[in-house]
Design an enzyme around this catalytic site. Structure first.
Site, PDB file in Angstrom:
ATOM      1  N   ASP A   6       0.836  -1.200   0.000  1.00 54.06           N
ATOM      2  CA  ASP A   6       0.000   0.000   0.000  1.00 54.06           C
ATOM      3  C   ASP A   6       0.865   1.241   0.000  1.00 54.06           C
ATOM      4  O   ASP A   6       0.553   2.230  -0.650  1.00 54.06           O
ATOM      5  CB  ASP A   6      -0.862   0.040   1.263  1.00 54.06           C
ATOM      6  CG  ASP A   6      -2.013  -0.929   1.157  1.00 54.06           C
ATOM      7  OD1 ASP A   6      -2.029  -1.696   0.185  1.00 54.06           O
ATOM      8  OD2 ASP A   6      -2.866  -0.919   2.053  1.00 54.06           O
ATOM      9  N   ALA A   7       1.954   1.173   0.761  1.00 46.88           N
ATOM     10  CA  ALA A   7       2.815   2.354   0.862  1.00 46.88           C
ATOM     11  C   ALA A   7       3.408   2.672  -0.516  1.00 46.88           C
ATOM     12  O   ALA A   7       3.448   3.822  -0.928  1.00 46.88           O
ATOM     13  CB  ALA A   7       3.917   2.109   1.869  1.00 46.88           C
TER      14      ALA A   7
ATOM     15  N   GLU B 229      -9.954   9.079  13.839  1.00 49.04           N
ATOM     16  CA  GLU B 229     -10.221   7.670  14.120  1.00 49.04           C
ATOM     17  C   GLU B 229      -9.264   6.799  13.325  1.00 49.04           C
ATOM     18  O   GLU B 229      -8.726   7.245  12.304  1.00 49.04           O
ATOM     19  CB  GLU B 229     -11.668   7.342  13.718  1.00 49.04           C
ATOM     20  CG  GLU B 229     -11.859   7.309  12.207  1.00 49.04           C
ATOM     21  CD  GLU B 229     -13.287   7.573  11.752  1.00 49.04           C
ATOM     22  OE1 GLU B 229     -13.784   8.686  11.968  1.00 49.04           O
ATOM     23  OE2 GLU B 229     -13.873   6.657  11.169  1.00 49.04           O
TER      24      GLU B 229
ATOM     25  N   LYS C 203      -7.677   4.316  10.687  1.00 54.73           N
ATOM     26  CA  LYS C 203      -8.008   3.909   9.322  1.00 54.73           C
ATOM     27  C   LYS C 203      -7.833   2.401   9.278  1.00 54.73           C
ATOM     28  O   LYS C 203      -6.713   1.884   9.384  1.00 54.73           O
ATOM     29  CB  LYS C 203      -7.080   4.594   8.320  1.00 54.73           C
ATOM     30  CG  LYS C 203      -7.427   4.281   6.886  1.00 54.73           C
ATOM     31  CD  LYS C 203      -6.640   5.189   5.947  1.00 54.73           C
ATOM     32  CE  LYS C 203      -7.105   5.043   4.514  1.00 54.73           C
ATOM     33  NZ  LYS C 203      -7.011   3.702   3.981  1.00 54.73           N
TER      34      LYS C 203
ATOM     35  N   ASP D 190      -7.508  -1.272   7.972  1.00 53.61           N
ATOM     36  CA  ASP D 190      -6.952  -1.826   6.747  1.00 53.61           C
ATOM     37  C   ASP D 190      -7.759  -3.048   6.311  1.00 53.61           C
ATOM     38  O   ASP D 190      -7.363  -4.185   6.514  1.00 53.61           O
ATOM     39  CB  ASP D 190      -5.479  -2.202   6.993  1.00 53.61           C
ATOM     40  CG  ASP D 190      -4.730  -2.350   5.704  1.00 53.61           C
ATOM     41  OD1 ASP D 190      -5.316  -2.098   4.634  1.00 53.61           O
ATOM     42  OD2 ASP D 190      -3.537  -2.724   5.760  1.00 53.61           O
TER      43      ASP D 190
ATOM     44  N   GLU E   2     -15.986  -0.733   7.249  1.00 53.80           N
ATOM     45  CA  GLU E   2     -14.869  -1.554   6.795  1.00 53.80           C
ATOM     46  C   GLU E   2     -15.006  -2.995   7.306  1.00 53.80           C
ATOM     47  O   GLU E   2     -15.226  -3.213   8.498  1.00 53.80           O
ATOM     48  CB  GLU E   2     -13.579  -0.928   7.340  1.00 53.80           C
ATOM     49  CG  GLU E   2     -12.344  -1.301   6.573  1.00 53.80           C
ATOM     50  CD  GLU E   2     -12.118  -0.435   5.330  1.00 53.80           C
ATOM     51  OE1 GLU E   2     -13.000   0.400   4.984  1.00 53.80           O
ATOM     52  OE2 GLU E   2     -11.067  -0.609   4.708  1.00 53.80           O
TER      53      GLU E   2
ATOM     54  N   TYR F 216     -18.457   3.475   9.890  1.00 53.40           N
ATOM     55  CA  TYR F 216     -17.914   4.830  10.065  1.00 53.40           C
ATOM     56  C   TYR F 216     -18.530   5.867   9.131  1.00 53.40           C
ATOM     57  O   TYR F 216     -18.158   7.025   9.142  1.00 53.40           O
ATOM     58  CB  TYR F 216     -16.393   4.842   9.899  1.00 53.40           C
ATOM     59  CG  TYR F 216     -15.878   4.200   8.626  1.00 53.40           C
ATOM     60  CD1 TYR F 216     -16.165   4.748   7.384  1.00 53.40           C
ATOM     61  CD2 TYR F 216     -15.097   3.044   8.682  1.00 53.40           C
ATOM     62  CE1 TYR F 216     -15.701   4.168   6.221  1.00 53.40           C
ATOM     63  CE2 TYR F 216     -14.634   2.459   7.520  1.00 53.40           C
ATOM     64  CZ  TYR F 216     -14.933   3.019   6.303  1.00 53.40           C
ATOM     65  OH  TYR F 216     -14.488   2.443   5.157  1.00 53.40           O
TER      66      TYR F 216
ATOM     67  N   LYS G 105     -11.907  13.867   9.921  1.00 53.32           N
ATOM     68  CA  LYS G 105     -13.072  14.337   9.173  1.00 53.32           C
ATOM     69  C   LYS G 105     -13.625  15.597   9.838  1.00 53.32           C
ATOM     70  O   LYS G 105     -13.709  15.642  11.073  1.00 53.32           O
ATOM     71  CB  LYS G 105     -14.179  13.272   9.164  1.00 53.32           C
ATOM     72  CG  LYS G 105     -13.760  11.978   8.500  1.00 53.32           C
ATOM     73  CD  LYS G 105     -14.764  10.851   8.710  1.00 53.32           C
ATOM     74  CE  LYS G 105     -14.178   9.540   8.191  1.00 53.32           C
ATOM     75  NZ  LYS G 105     -14.953   8.363   8.602  1.00 53.32           N
TER      76      LYS G 105
ATOM     77  N   LYS H 152      -1.440   8.699   6.875  1.00 54.16           N
ATOM     78  CA  LYS H 152      -0.926   7.334   6.837  1.00 54.16           C
ATOM     79  C   LYS H 152       0.312   7.180   7.734  1.00 54.16           C
ATOM     80  O   LYS H 152       1.090   8.112   7.884  1.00 54.16           O
ATOM     81  CB  LYS H 152      -0.550   6.947   5.388  1.00 54.16           C
ATOM     82  CG  LYS H 152      -1.654   7.100   4.370  1.00 54.16           C
ATOM     83  CD  LYS H 152      -2.769   6.087   4.515  1.00 54.16           C
ATOM     84  CE  LYS H 152      -2.474   4.744   3.922  1.00 54.16           C
ATOM     85  NZ  LYS H 152      -2.670   4.570   2.514  1.00 54.16           N
TER      86      LYS H 152
ATOM     87  N   CYS I 278      18.628  -2.818 -27.798  1.00 54.66           N
ATOM     88  CA  CYS I 278      17.341  -3.205 -27.233  1.00 54.66           C
ATOM     89  C   CYS I 278      17.336  -4.703 -26.941  1.00 54.66           C
ATOM     90  O   CYS I 278      17.635  -5.506 -27.822  1.00 54.66           O
ATOM     91  CB  CYS I 278      16.226  -2.850 -28.221  1.00 54.66           C
ATOM     92  SG  CYS I 278      14.632  -3.534 -27.735  1.00 54.66           S
TER      93      CYS I 278
ATOM     94  N   CYS J 139      14.695  -6.450 -29.510  1.00 50.11           N
ATOM     95  CA  CYS J 139      14.831  -6.534 -30.968  1.00 50.11           C
ATOM     96  C   CYS J 139      16.246  -6.292 -31.450  1.00 50.11           C
ATOM     97  O   CYS J 139      16.526  -6.414 -32.646  1.00 50.11           O
ATOM     98  CB  CYS J 139      13.871  -5.557 -31.651  1.00 50.11           C
ATOM     99  SG  CYS J 139      14.350  -3.835 -31.478  1.00 50.11           S
TER     100      CYS J 139
ATOM    101  N   CYS K 236      14.773   2.335 -27.321  1.00 51.32           N
ATOM    102  CA  CYS K 236      14.976   1.476 -28.482  1.00 51.32           C
ATOM    103  C   CYS K 236      14.561   2.255 -29.732  1.00 51.32           C
ATOM    104  O   CYS K 236      13.513   2.895 -29.751  1.00 51.32           O
ATOM    105  CB  CYS K 236      14.105   0.237 -28.325  1.00 51.32           C
ATOM    106  SG  CYS K 236      13.842  -0.668 -29.851  1.00 51.32           S
TER     107      CYS K 236
ATOM    108  N   CYS L  95      10.236  -3.524 -33.392  1.00 53.93           N
ATOM    109  CA  CYS L  95      10.528  -4.056 -32.054  1.00 53.93           C
ATOM    110  C   CYS L  95       9.266  -4.730 -31.520  1.00 53.93           C
ATOM    111  O   CYS L  95       8.235  -4.080 -31.331  1.00 53.93           O
ATOM    112  CB  CYS L  95      10.962  -2.933 -31.119  1.00 53.93           C
ATOM    113  SG  CYS L  95      11.203  -3.493 -29.426  1.00 53.93           S
TER     114      CYS L  95
HETATM  115  S1  IVH Z   1     -14.102   7.413   5.453  1.00 60.27           S
HETATM  116  C1  IVH Z   1     -16.034   9.646   2.052  1.00 60.27           C
HETATM  117  N1  IVH Z   1     -13.072   6.250   7.569  1.00 60.27           N
HETATM  118  O1  IVH Z   1     -10.061   3.864   3.530  1.00 60.27           O
HETATM  119  C2  IVH Z   1     -15.046   9.001   2.946  1.00 60.27           C
HETATM  120  N2  IVH Z   1     -12.567   5.335   5.455  1.00 60.27           N
HETATM  121  O2  IVH Z   1      -8.485   5.202   1.510  1.00 60.27           O
HETATM  122  C3  IVH Z   1     -15.204   7.561   3.041  1.00 60.27           C
HETATM  123  N3  IVH Z   1     -11.173   3.331   5.538  1.00 60.27           N
HETATM  124  O3  IVH Z   1     -12.444   3.651   0.982  1.00 60.27           O
HETATM  125  C4  IVH Z   1     -14.158   6.898   3.782  1.00 60.27           C
HETATM  126  N4  IVH Z   1     -11.011   3.224   7.707  1.00 60.27           N
HETATM  127  O4  IVH Z   1     -12.303   1.725   2.694  1.00 60.27           O
HETATM  128  C5  IVH Z   1     -13.162   6.239   6.229  1.00 60.27           C
HETATM  129  N5  IVH Z   1     -12.293   5.274   9.513  1.00 60.27           N
HETATM  130  C6  IVH Z   1     -12.386   5.281   8.199  1.00 60.27           C
HETATM  131  C7  IVH Z   1     -11.752   4.310   7.412  1.00 60.27           C
HETATM  132  C8  IVH Z   1     -11.853   4.374   6.028  1.00 60.27           C
HETATM  133  C9  IVH Z   1     -10.674   2.647   6.566  1.00 60.27           C
HETATM  134  C10 IVH Z   1     -10.964   2.976   4.131  1.00 60.27           C
HETATM  135  C11 IVH Z   1     -12.204   3.001   3.277  1.00 60.27           C
HETATM  136  C12 IVH Z   1     -11.909   4.003   2.199  1.00 60.27           C
HETATM  137  C13 IVH Z   1     -10.420   3.984   2.185  1.00 60.27           C
HETATM  138  C14 IVH Z   1      -9.865   5.259   1.589  1.00 60.27           C
END
Ligand code: IVH
Length: 747
Positions: A42-43, A123, A125, A127, A181, A233, A297, A321, A426, A429, A444, A450
């Site tokens: 993801d990173a 809050e 995030k 995964d 999620e 959420y 948010k 992140k 190349c 080719c 190339c 090619c």
């Molecule tokens: S809010 C309109 N809150 O992260 C905003 N998303 O990278 C909707 N995710 O698609 C997302 N934890 O699948 C929100 N506490 C959280 C979350 C969260 C995980 C995921 C979600 C979203 C993705 C975006």
């Protein structure tokens, strides 16, 4: 170029870089969402996506129609029913540094025109994968994955097996869509993998993949045996509104029986948010499930709705992140791949290593300078350590640097390791591979001979923004390219496939997974694409520097393929003179630098063109081409070279013979201000300038900073000064903010 800071990229480099990123991100997206089998961490993905966005911000005109910024997830896979999300399921903007959170807060307040501190929820995030649950009259009716944001997969039956998800709600409005999620805990993940291994089934790379694989099972009884969890959420359609704050809404979801994350906290201003980020980060390892950051948010829902959305992300939220991880591993080999425009890209083959939970076995090495330990200006990177096969290398991804091999352990370098010698031929080719002046990429020169370029160009030809032929993707191109009975070697061959199949002894049917129905569908899909817009055709040709936006610009300017070709052909002598002049100017620049004199270099350019004695109609055609909206000399030269290359031109002509080309459509939108040039002046009371501009542009208006005879409308608030006077002078219509709002809302 891949290792260049975005701020240092030239426009041409930026265009190439966006193309490269589109390819990488597209593949990663399909692998992740479509096949639950990520090809990068993801990173890594975030870093690439972020670089893509940064380039688009610097060069908005270069943004591609297939840009990852406009995509959320990937198209839904076969096998599940499709569910249309009435309210789109969005993604989040990412941030990595603390300073970006202060920037986010600044942006939000500036947009809203507020100076006082704002409240935000913060809050974890989670995964996992997002899910939308629809309840009608209190009963769970439908559950859908995010899919591409608009259309998700119907996973209702599987979701009924998840204990965290209520099947019925008490006291809820008639229609409620709850979003959140789905995830798997560490303990359950470990147990599942043990069971899988014991049964000889495939094990999962991480809990998220396990959750995705479990939810997206065609057989709900399998899902039932996989312990999935759910945090709510967010929400979609609601027949009745539940709260006026984010926090209130979360509490309401909790009261309905959903799990909400206990670490959700109300914060005021960036410092408070960052403090909670650090607290969550410190607890990360003991939570028992994977999180990859913190989401902030705006708490006030009225402010959220004023802030609204960009194409795929809300302006009122951001994901902070956690930094990515590092890992040491051995470099087993360096492969050199050849792309559509002939660029030779070295790829590191690594001994598989886990970085941030996913096994990584490839890394990009960018170009030959990067391997040698310096950038294209000769400045050292990695303390000038070069990279050799057999080395121990540190794989690193985070922040705004793109994924790279951060370091090489010289102490562990084998005595026999030799510097990597980058091929000058190349590998596909055997043609010469050359580096143009100022370009960090070796290319190339084989063109269509090619096979790698030919096949990549075919893949591009059938891709989404191009001919987009249903039933022919990258996989089918590979297959047909290698096919000896029904080969596709150039685009025109696609359109003769059906007649060749009919005439031949060997039929497509019953080969390579083609059944009767898929063959019929394929012929229909190909026939449908015999009629194509001019812009798509130009883009589909896959010429260097001619992206989707440029293709549209060319299409709008020249209106027909014949007119475009005639202009480019006519401009050819002037194009060659232009190139010769560029070369002369470069030589002069070098000489001037060597002699430390300041020459009037640009005169050389003019003189060189004059010396070439270009006919005046050619000069005029060239001038028109390079000054057309969105087209510059680099693109024009590339187009000119392509059309002047006899093999290339013949191949295009063979294609054109099968097509009916549609001229560009005149842009007609429903909005009353579409196509109008408007100017805002004075102070606005119902919205900030930024907000006004974004809304006007979304409705197709062009917002200008000054009033001229070309202005259609001036929106003047109190205190309007010279611009109001200008409006009077030019006789431009002037209205106040309320009248403007009435106009655009149709009130
Ligand atoms: S809010 C309109 N809150 O992260 C905003 N998303 O990278 C909707 N995710 O698609 C997302 N934890 O699948 C929100 N506490 C959280 C979350 C969260 C995980 C995921 C979600 C979203 C993705 C975006």
């Amino acid at each position: 170029m891949e290792d260049k800071q975005v701020a240092d990229l030239t426009e041409d480099e930026a265009r190439d870089e966006l193309a490269r990123l589109a390819l990488l991100l597209g593949e990663a997206n399909t692998a992740y969402h479509g096949q639950d089998a990520p090809v990068m961490t993801d990173a890594e993905y975030d870093v690439l996506k972020r670089r893509n966005t940064e380039i688009e911000v610097r060069f908005p005109a270069l943004k591609r129609a297939d840009s990852a910024s406009d995509q959320v997830g990937a198209a839904v896979s076969e096998g599940f029913g499709k569910i249309y999300h009435e309210i789109r399921m969005l993604s989040l903007e990412n941030a990595f540094e603390d300073t970006e959170i202060a920037d986010f807060d600044d942006r939000v307040r500036r947009y809203l025109g507020l100076t006082k501190a704002i409240f935000y929820t913060a809050e974890p995030k989670i995964d996992g994968l997002s899910l939308s649950l629809r309840y009608e009259n209190g009963m769970l009716k439908q559950a859908a994955t995010r899919g591409d944001g608009n259309i998700g997969e119907n996973v209702t039956e599987n979701v009924r097996t998840i204990t965290d998800i209520p099947k019925a709600l008490i006291g809820a409005p008639a229609i409620v869509e709850v979003r959140g999620e789905v995830y798997m805990s560490h303990v359950d993940f470990a147990a599942l993998n043990e069971r899988q291994a014991a049964a000889g089934d495939k094990t999962f790379a991480n809990p998220r993949n396990a959750a995705a694989g479990s939810l997206r099972q065609l057989d709900p009884t399998i899902t039932a045996r996989r312990p999935l969890r759910f945090f709510a959420y967010s929400w979609g359609v609601l027949s009745e509104f539940l709260s006026d704050t984010q926090m209130g809404a979360i509490d309401w979801l909790k009261s309905l029986g959903f799990q909400t994350n206990p670490l959700t906290k109300l914060c005021v201003g960036p410092e408070d948010m960052l403090a909670h980020y650090r607290s969550i980060k410190a607890q990360r390892a003991t939570l028992g499930y994977d999180i990859d950051g913190v989401v902030y948010k705006v708490n006030d829902l009225a402010l959220q709705s004023r802030l609204g959305f960009r194409s795929t992300t809300p302006r009122w939220a951001i994901a902070h992140k956690f930094p990515a991880e590092l890992a040491w591993t051995r470099l087993l080999a360096i492969d050199v791949q050849v792309g559509r425009t002939g660029a030779l890209s070295p790829v590191a083959r690594l001994h598989p290593v886990t970085v941030g939970g996913v096994v990584v076995s490839n890394a990009t090495l960018h170009n030959e300078d990067y391997i040698a330990g310096h950038d294209s200006n000769g400045n050292p990177i990695r303390d000038a350590k070069d990279i050799r096969i057999g080395d121990w290398v540190q794989v690193y991804r985070a922040g705004d640097v793109i994924p790279k091999i951060a370091d090489v352990d010289l102490a562990r370098r084998l005595p026999e390791a030799i510097p990597f010698s980058f091929p000058h031929l190349c590998p596909e080719c055997g043609s010469e591979a050359v580096r143009e002046e100022g370009d960090s990429v070796r290319r190339c020169t084989g063109g269509l001979i090619c096979p790698a370029q030919a096949i990549e160009r075919l893949k591009h030809f059938v891709s989404r923004g191009a001919f987009d032929i249903e039933g022919i993707g990258a996989k089918q191109i590979e297959m047909f390219f290698a096919d000896s009975a029904l080969p596709i070697r150039e685009p025109a061959d696609i359109f003769t496939l059906e007649s060749r199949d009919a005439a031949g002894l060997i039929r497509l049917k019953n080969r390579d997974g083609f059944g009767e129905k898929s063959v019929t569908n394929l012929w229909a899909a190909i026939r449908a694409r015999r009629t194509i817009s001019l812009a798509r055709l130009i883009f589909a040709l896959g010429l260097r520097h001619v992206g989707e936006v440029a293709a549209q610009d060319l299409s709008r300017h020249y209106q027909s393929w014949e007119a475009l070709c005639a202009a480019v052909d006519l401009a050819r002598p002037a194009a060659l003179a232009h190139r010769a002049a560029d070369e002369a100017e470069n030589a002069e620049r070098v000489a001037a630098a060597l002699e430390k004199r300041r020459a009037q270099i640009t005169l050389v350019h003019t003189a060189a063109i004059a010396a070439a004695n270009v006919p005046s109609d050619s000069a005029a055609a060239w001038h028109e081409l390079i000054t057309a909206d969105g087209i510059g000399p680099t693109l024009a030269l590339s187009l000119s070279d392509a059309l002047a290359n006899s093999e290339e031109r013949a191949s295009i002509d063979r294609l054109i013979a099968h097509l009916t080309i549609l001229p560009p459509e005149i842009r007609a939108t429903q909005s009353p201000v579409a196509g109008k040039t408007v100017v805002f002046t004075g102070s606005l009371e119902k919205m900030t300038r930024a907000e006004a501009k974004v809304r006007a542009e979304a409705l197709g208006a062009k917002v200008s900073g000054s009033v001229s005879a070309k202005t259609d409308l001036v929106i003047a608030g109190p205190g309007a000064g010279s611009k109001a006077k200008d409006a009077e002078r030019y006789g431009v219509e002037m209205i106040d903010e309320d009248a403007w709002l009435a106009l655009i809302t149709g009130a």
